[in-house]
Design a protein around this motif. Structure first.
Motif, mmCIF file in Angstrom:
data_model
loop_
_atom_site.group_PDB
_atom_site.id
_atom_site.type_symbol
_atom_site.label_atom_id
_atom_site.label_comp_id
_atom_site.label_asym_id
_atom_site.label_seq_id
_atom_site.Cartn_x
_atom_site.Cartn_y
_atom_site.Cartn_z
ATOM 1 N N MET A 22 0.830 -1.210 0.000
ATOM 2 C CA MET A 22 0.000 0.000 0.000
ATOM 3 C C MET A 22 0.867 1.264 0.000
ATOM 4 S SD MET A 22 -3.080 -0.910 -0.365
ATOM 5 C CE MET A 22 -3.904 0.622 -0.009
ATOM 6 N N ILE A 23 1.926 1.265 0.785
ATOM 7 C CA ILE A 23 2.819 2.430 0.809
ATOM 8 C C ILE A 23 3.466 2.622 -0.553
ATOM 9 C CG2 ILE A 23 5.016 3.292 1.736
ATOM 10 C CD1 ILE A 23 4.088 2.249 4.479
ATOM 11 N N ALA A 24 3.903 1.534 -1.181
ATOM 12 C CA ALA A 24 4.524 1.639 -2.511
ATOM 13 C C ALA A 24 3.527 2.187 -3.531
ATOM 14 C CB ALA A 24 5.052 0.279 -2.955
ATOM 15 N N ALA A 25 2.295 1.705 -3.496
ATOM 16 C CA ALA A 25 1.278 2.184 -4.442
ATOM 17 C C ALA A 25 0.949 3.648 -4.204
ATOM 18 C CB ALA A 25 0.019 1.332 -4.325
ATOM 19 N N ARG A 26 0.811 4.030 -2.955
ATOM 20 C CA ARG A 26 0.498 5.434 -2.638
ATOM 21 C C ARG A 26 1.669 6.341 -2.983
ATOM 22 N NH1 ARG A 26 -2.367 3.704 2.947
ATOM 23 N NH2 ARG A 26 -4.422 3.280 2.072
ATOM 24 N N THR A 27 2.880 5.865 -2.731
ATOM 25 C CA THR A 27 4.060 6.660 -3.073
ATOM 26 C C THR A 27 4.130 6.882 -4.580
ATOM 27 O OG1 THR A 27 5.253 5.860 -1.130
ATOM 28 C CG2 THR A 27 6.586 6.749 -2.937
ATOM 29 N N LYS A 28 3.868 5.846 -5.359
ATOM 30 C CA LYS A 28 3.881 5.974 -6.818
ATOM 31 C C LYS A 28 2.811 6.975 -7.275
ATOM 32 C CE LYS A 28 3.748 3.315 -11.069
ATOM 33 N NZ LYS A 28 3.675 1.982 -11.675
ATOM 34 N N ALA A 33 1.397 12.516 -9.051
ATOM 35 C CA ALA A 33 0.709 13.784 -8.783
ATOM 36 C C ALA A 33 1.689 14.958 -8.837
ATOM 37 C CB ALA A 33 0.010 13.732 -7.427
ATOM 38 N N VAL A 34 2.920 14.738 -8.360
ATOM 39 C CA VAL A 34 3.945 15.785 -8.446
ATOM 40 C C VAL A 34 4.312 16.013 -9.913
ATOM 41 C CG1 VAL A 34 6.349 16.372 -7.886
ATOM 42 C CG2 VAL A 34 4.848 15.399 -6.119
ATOM 43 N N ALA A 35 4.492 14.941 -10.647
ATOM 44 C CA ALA A 35 4.842 15.065 -12.070
ATOM 45 C C ALA A 35 3.734 15.773 -12.856
ATOM 46 C CB ALA A 35 5.110 13.684 -12.675
ATOM 47 N N ASP A 36 2.477 15.532 -12.475
ATOM 48 C CA ASP A 36 1.339 16.162 -13.145
ATOM 49 C C ASP A 36 1.093 17.595 -12.682
ATOM 50 O OD1 ASP A 36 0.929 13.763 -14.462
ATOM 51 O OD2 ASP A 36 -0.735 13.136 -13.165
ATOM 52 N N GLY A 37 1.783 18.004 -11.615
ATOM 53 C CA GLY A 37 1.597 19.351 -11.088
ATOM 54 C C GLY A 37 0.411 19.484 -10.152
ATOM 55 N N GLN A 43 4.495 18.644 -0.492
ATOM 56 C CA GLN A 43 3.260 17.979 -0.063
ATOM 57 C C GLN A 43 3.416 16.460 -0.137
ATOM 58 O OE1 GLN A 43 0.802 19.992 -2.966
ATOM 59 N NE2 GLN A 43 -0.336 21.072 -1.355
ATOM 60 N N ALA A 44 3.977 15.976 -1.217
ATOM 61 C CA ALA A 44 4.165 14.536 -1.378
ATOM 62 C C ALA A 44 5.101 13.994 -0.306
ATOM 63 C CB ALA A 44 4.709 14.225 -2.770
#
Length: 88
Positions: A22-28, A33-37, A43-44
């Protein structure tokens, strides 16, 4: 008709294994979200840190499944619950 936690338990995952997935999926998702702006890196980073702290504090799958090492909001084994509402 199963929760995520019940499904994970049925697949033979331990609480730690499921938490790591779950942590790996949420981190990805946060990295995307950072890459998309949509989110800033700060925040991430904060959200990732909070997830890691929650796992270290034992917030596992106790809320919805058979694992008893901890839980999320108000679940059996959870370490905290949302504030109770008070009648006026």
């Amino acid at each position: 008709g199963q929760t995520m936690w019940q499904f994970a338990e049925a697949k033979g995952l331990t609480a730690d294994e499921f938490s790591q997935i779950m942590i790996a999926a949420r981190t990805k998702a946060l990295e995307q979200a950072v890459a998309d702006g949509t989110n800033t890196q700060a925040q991430a980073d904060w959200m990732i840190q909070r997830m890691s702290q929650a796992q270290a504090n034992g917030f596992g799958m106790g809320a919805c499944g058979g694992f008893r090492q901890g839980g999320f909001r108000g679940g059996p084994g959870g370490r905290w619950a949302p504030p109770a509402t008070q009648a006026p």
